[in-house]
Design a protein around this motif. Structure first.
Motif, PDB file in Angstrom:
ATOM      1  N   THR A   1       0.830  -1.209   0.000  1.00 47.95           N
ATOM      2  CA  THR A   1       0.000   0.000   0.000  1.00 47.95           C
ATOM      3  C   THR A   1       0.861   1.255   0.000  1.00 47.95           C
ATOM      4  O   THR A   1       0.556   2.236  -0.689  1.00 47.95           O
ATOM      5  CB  THR A   1      -0.921  -0.011   1.230  1.00 47.95           C
ATOM      6  N   ALA A   2       1.959   1.229   0.753  1.00 45.10           N
ATOM      7  CA  ALA A   2       2.840   2.394   0.785  1.00 45.10           C
ATOM      8  C   ALA A   2       3.514   2.625  -0.560  1.00 45.10           C
ATOM      9  O   ALA A   2       3.799   3.772  -0.932  1.00 45.10           O
ATOM     10  CB  ALA A   2       3.883   2.213   1.875  1.00 45.10           C
ATOM     11  N   ALA A   3       3.782   1.538  -1.299  1.00 44.47           N
ATOM     12  CA  ALA A   3       4.445   1.690  -2.597  1.00 44.47           C
ATOM     13  C   ALA A   3       3.490   2.156  -3.686  1.00 44.47           C
ATOM     14  O   ALA A   3       3.863   2.946  -4.562  1.00 44.47           O
ATOM     15  CB  ALA A   3       5.100   0.371  -2.997  1.00 44.47           C
ATOM     16  N   LEU A   4       2.248   1.663  -3.671  1.00 41.11           N
ATOM     17  CA  LEU A   4       1.295   1.982  -4.728  1.00 41.11           C
ATOM     18  C   LEU A   4       0.429   3.187  -4.412  1.00 41.11           C
ATOM     19  O   LEU A   4       0.164   4.021  -5.290  1.00 41.11           O
ATOM     20  CB  LEU A   4       0.416   0.756  -5.018  1.00 41.11           C
ATOM     21  N   TRP A   5      -0.047   3.272  -3.209  1.00 44.81           N
ATOM     22  CA  TRP A   5      -0.951   4.360  -2.831  1.00 44.81           C
ATOM     23  C   TRP A   5      -0.449   4.996  -1.528  1.00 44.81           C
ATOM     24  O   TRP A   5      -1.039   4.786  -0.456  1.00 44.81           O
ATOM     25  CB  TRP A   5      -2.379   3.853  -2.641  1.00 44.81           C
ATOM     26  N   PRO A   6       0.615   5.736  -1.565  1.00 47.41           N
ATOM     27  CA  PRO A   6       1.143   6.307  -0.307  1.00 47.41           C
ATOM     28  C   PRO A   6       0.191   7.293   0.342  1.00 47.41           C
ATOM     29  O   PRO A   6       0.265   7.534   1.546  1.00 47.41           O
ATOM     30  CB  PRO A   6       2.441   7.003  -0.766  1.00 47.41           C
TER      31      PRO A   6
END
Length: 324
Positions: free
Chosen positions: A254-259
């Motif tokens: 989630t942090a990589a795709l939608w921070p």
């Protein structure tokens, strides 16, 4: 027969008695109002002092004797005060209390133990002494009726469920837990959380039953020689470790795709007074020259208003001298 129960002592019983006395006072006030309404509805030639005393005696008996007898009979040995504290009246052998026993307890309490009826000071001293010296904390009414008061809520100590077993970490790492359903895992977890409350042989029998169900759905088999409780703790610890690992991986994705979906560090809100632009520094309105000056506000210091700028000075261009 020895009973595995937690008997009530004088402290908890005194608190329950205080709550019951308050409830009885409210009930007595309601009955007094009802008796007054009934007497007021009767003809004047029927109402006399004897009838009023009879109604008062019936109301007093209903409050002092009928109150505990009815509640203990129809509420599993619990008056409102005992129910709030977590107490219950039972027979000396652990059986439910009977009507005769409840009536005997109430009559002894009213005739002997309550102050103001028969030798008030002596009755209090005798009642407290009996409760302090009896190994089951019983009062005079309990001794005569063959009853005792026990706790319905057991005192427990919270103990965390073990998350890993060092001796079985290597085996647990290779487990296939795909067929282990949530219901069986929850049952094993509840057993481990309450294992210290169970007595043998029920504790060992329950552990072996849970492990037999769990061993049938996981592979590979464990190393022999350890109790079933240890195997259950190792499996649940490994299941918990894998669940935490999945959550950490999901958070990383989630942090990589939608921070923007992850909560960021909290920043204090800006001060509106400091963030708002100064009126003097505001841009001039449309159509006004750049020399437009904000008019002074009443009560504002003159120094805060910039000086009036004059019209722009046009310097004439130097013309060539043709008079030569």
């Amino acid at each position: 027969m020895a009973l595995d129960v937690r008997v009530a002592r004088i402290g908890s019983r005194a608190l329950a008695l205080l709550l019951d006395v308050l409830t009885q006072l409210l009930l007595a006030m309601a009955l007094a109002m009802l008796v007054g309404i009934v007497l007021a509805a009767l003809p004047m030639r029927v109402v006399d002092a004897a009838l009023s005393n009879a109604f008062g005696t019936v109301a007093l008996v209903a409050v002092l004797v009928g109150y505990p007898v009815l509640f203990e009979r129809f509420n599993h040995g619990r008056t409102p005060g005992k129910m709030a504290v977590g107490l219950r009246v039972v027979s000396a052998d652990g059986a439910p209390v009977g009507v005769r026993q409840s009536l005997t307890r109430a009559l002894v309490g009213v005739a002997v133990e309550w102050p103001g009826l028969v030798l008030p000071l002596l009755s209090w001293v005798a009642g407290v002494t009996v409760m302090l010296t009896d190994k089951h904390g019983r009062r005079l009414g309990d001794l005569v009726a063959g009853t005792m008061v026990v706790h319905t809520r057991s005192a427990t100590i919270w103990r965390p469920v073990p998350t890993s077993v060092p001796a079985l970490v290597g085996w647990a790492y290779t487990l296939d837990l795909s067929r282990l359903d949530d219901g069986l895992a929850l049952a094993a977890r509840q057993y481990l959380a309450r294992v210290h409350q169970l007595a043998e042989p029920a504790r060992d029998r329950l552990a072996r039953g849970l492990w037999a169900e769990m061993a049938a759905v996981i592979t590979p088999p464990p190393p022999p020689g350890l109790p079933a409780t240890v195997y259950l703790a190792a499996v649940l610890g490994e299941r918990h470790r894998r669940a935490r690992l999945r959550l950490a991986r999901g958070r990383a994705v989630t942090a990589a795709l939608w921070p923007e979906l992850l909560p960021g560090p909290a920043t204090p809100p800006a001060d509106p007074a400091s963030a708002a632009p100064s009126p003097a520094a505001a841009p001039p309105p449309a159509g006004e020259p750049s020399s437009f000056v904000r008019p002074a506000v009443p009560g504002e210091s003159p120094a805060a208003v910039p000086a009036q700028a004059g019209p722009p000075t046009l310097r004439p261009a130097t013309l060539p001298d043709n008079r030569r």
